[in-house]
Design a protein around this motif. Sequence first.
Motif, PDB file in Angstrom:
ATOM      1  N   GLN A 111      14.911  -1.597  12.257  1.00  0.00           N
ATOM      2  CA  GLN A 111      13.482  -1.432  12.025  1.00  0.00           C
ATOM      3  C   GLN A 111      13.089  -2.019  10.671  1.00  0.00           C
ATOM      4  O   GLN A 111      13.893  -2.040   9.740  1.00  0.00           O
ATOM      5  CB  GLN A 111      13.100   0.051  12.064  1.00  0.00           C
ATOM      6  N   VAL A 112      11.855  -2.503  10.591  1.00  0.00           N
ATOM      7  CA  VAL A 112      11.332  -3.054   9.341  1.00  0.00           C
ATOM      8  C   VAL A 112      10.581  -1.952   8.605  1.00  0.00           C
ATOM      9  O   VAL A 112       9.738  -1.259   9.191  1.00  0.00           O
ATOM     10  CB  VAL A 112      10.385  -4.245   9.605  1.00  0.00           C
ATOM     11  N   ARG A 113      10.900  -1.804   7.316  1.00  0.00           N
ATOM     12  CA  ARG A 113      10.239  -0.807   6.486  1.00  0.00           C
ATOM     13  C   ARG A 113       9.543  -1.500   5.323  1.00  0.00           C
ATOM     14  O   ARG A 113       9.964  -2.571   4.889  1.00  0.00           O
ATOM     15  CB  ARG A 113      11.250   0.219   5.979  1.00  0.00           C
ATOM     16  N   THR A 114       8.520  -0.873   4.818  1.00  0.00           N
ATOM     17  CA  THR A 114       7.692  -1.494   3.781  1.00  0.00           C
ATOM     18  C   THR A 114       7.346  -0.479   2.692  1.00  0.00           C
ATOM     19  O   THR A 114       7.092   0.688   2.979  1.00  0.00           O
ATOM     20  CB  THR A 114       6.370  -2.028   4.390  1.00  0.00           C
ATOM     21  N   ALA A 115       7.330  -0.964   1.455  1.00  0.00           N
ATOM     22  CA  ALA A 115       6.812  -0.182   0.333  1.00  0.00           C
ATOM     23  C   ALA A 115       5.740  -1.011  -0.364  1.00  0.00           C
ATOM     24  O   ALA A 115       5.921  -2.213  -0.582  1.00  0.00           O
ATOM     25  CB  ALA A 115       7.914   0.183  -0.653  1.00  0.00           C
ATOM     26  N   VAL A 116       4.628  -0.393  -0.675  1.00  0.00           N
ATOM     27  CA  VAL A 116       3.530  -1.041  -1.392  1.00  0.00           C
ATOM     28  C   VAL A 116       3.276  -0.243  -2.668  1.00  0.00           C
ATOM     29  O   VAL A 116       3.130   0.983  -2.620  1.00  0.00           O
ATOM     30  CB  VAL A 116       2.247  -1.103  -0.537  1.00  0.00           C
ATOM     31  N   ASN A 117       3.270  -0.951  -3.777  1.00  0.00           N
ATOM     32  CA  ASN A 117       3.152  -0.300  -5.086  1.00  0.00           C
ATOM     33  C   ASN A 117       4.224   0.769  -5.275  1.00  0.00           C
ATOM     34  O   ASN A 117       3.999   1.824  -5.872  1.00  0.00           O
ATOM     35  CB  ASN A 117       1.764   0.325  -5.271  1.00  0.00           C
ATOM     36  N   ARG A 130       2.633   1.805   7.542  1.00  0.00           N
ATOM     37  CA  ARG A 130       1.385   1.604   8.290  1.00  0.00           C
ATOM     38  C   ARG A 130       0.858   0.186   8.139  1.00  0.00           C
ATOM     39  O   ARG A 130       0.160  -0.331   9.019  1.00  0.00           O
ATOM     40  CB  ARG A 130       0.330   2.593   7.808  1.00  0.00           C
ATOM     41  N   VAL A 131       1.190  -0.438   7.012  1.00  0.00           N
ATOM     42  CA  VAL A 131       0.663  -1.775   6.758  1.00  0.00           C
ATOM     43  C   VAL A 131       1.125  -2.760   7.826  1.00  0.00           C
ATOM     44  O   VAL A 131       0.423  -3.734   8.138  1.00  0.00           O
ATOM     45  CB  VAL A 131       1.093  -2.256   5.348  1.00  0.00           C
ATOM     46  N   LEU A 132       2.294  -2.498   8.419  1.00  0.00           N
ATOM     47  CA  LEU A 132       2.803  -3.408   9.445  1.00  0.00           C
ATOM     48  C   LEU A 132       1.953  -3.364  10.713  1.00  0.00           C
ATOM     49  O   LEU A 132       1.961  -4.311  11.498  1.00  0.00           O
ATOM     50  CB  LEU A 132       4.257  -3.052   9.786  1.00  0.00           C
ATOM     51  N   GLY A 133       1.219  -2.286  10.913  1.00  0.00           N
ATOM     52  CA  GLY A 133       0.392  -2.154  12.105  1.00  0.00           C
ATOM     53  C   GLY A 133      -1.016  -2.687  11.941  1.00  0.00           C
ATOM     54  O   GLY A 133      -1.794  -2.697  12.910  1.00  0.00           O
TER      55      GLY A 133
END
Length: 278
Positions: free
Chosen positions: A90-96, A102-105
Motif C-alpha cells: 500500500q502507498v502511504r503519505t505524510a504531508v507536513n 486521504r490526499v491520495l483519494g
Amino acid sequence: MSGTARNVAVLGTASGVGKTLTTVAICRWLRQRGIDVAPFKAMSMQDGDSFYRTETGSVIHHHQVYQASGARLSPEATMNPVAVWRHAGQVRTAVNGRRDDRVLGLAPRRRTAFLREAIMDSYRELSRRHEFIVIEGCGSPVELNLRRRDVSNLWLTNLIKAPCLLVGSVTHTGVFAAMIGTLSLMRPFERERVIGLVVNRYMGDPRDFISGMQILESRSGVPCWGTIPDYDGLGQLERTPDDPEQTRKLLETPELDEEIDRWTAHVAKHLSLDRLLR
C-alpha cells in the motif's frame, strides 16, 4: 516568492544518479564556509518504513535527515513536506510531517493544488530562516506526462526562479543521451536556469573524461562543473535503514558526520563549487 534566501536546485537525469549525495555535499561545503544553509526536498518517495520521525513526531525521508546533518541542522518536516512510501503493498503519505493518506483519494487537480500549497508554505518558512536553500529534485525533471501535476522539479524551480545543477551518472550508461536529452526536453526558459552539469560515479581517473566534458559543453551550451569519480568510502550514506531507530542512533554518533566530511572533500576536489557563491 522565494523569500530572502539564495537557492540552487540539484536535478538529476533519473533516480539513483546521485542527487541526494550531491545535495549532502553542497550543504556541508556551504556550512563549512559559514553559510546558514538548509536542505529541501518537496516530495520524497521510498520503499518500506525507513522514514525518520523528528523530535516533534513528524515523518520525513532519511535522506533529508542526512542532508540536515550535512547542514548541521536538526531534521524537521519543512525540509520534506511531502513524503510517500510503500508498505505491505500500500502507498502511504505524510504531508507536513503528518500521516495523511486521504490526499491520495483527491482528484488529480485538487491533489496537485493541495500539495503545491503545502510545499510552498514549507519552502517559504525555510527561506525566511536560512541564508541558502539547497533543493533536491525527485526522479527525472522531464516526465512530460506529469508536467501539469509536477510538485517536485521544474514547477518548483520555475516558481522560485532557482538556478539548477543537472546530475548524470556514468554507471547508468548513456550519460550523453541522458544529460543532453534531459536538457532538450526542457522548455527554453527552464534550460536557461541550468547553470552547470555534474557527471557522477566515473570509474577511473576523471582526467580521462575531459573530452567528454567538452562534448557535453559544446552540445548543450552549459558548463560542466566537473566529474566526480566513483567513491568507495560511502557507508552509512548509501545504506537504507531497516527501521527508523537506526537513523536516530546514527545521528548520535560521530560516524555520520565524519563520513559527510570525507564525502564533501571528495566532491569539492572535483567540482567547481565556488561557482555557487558568485
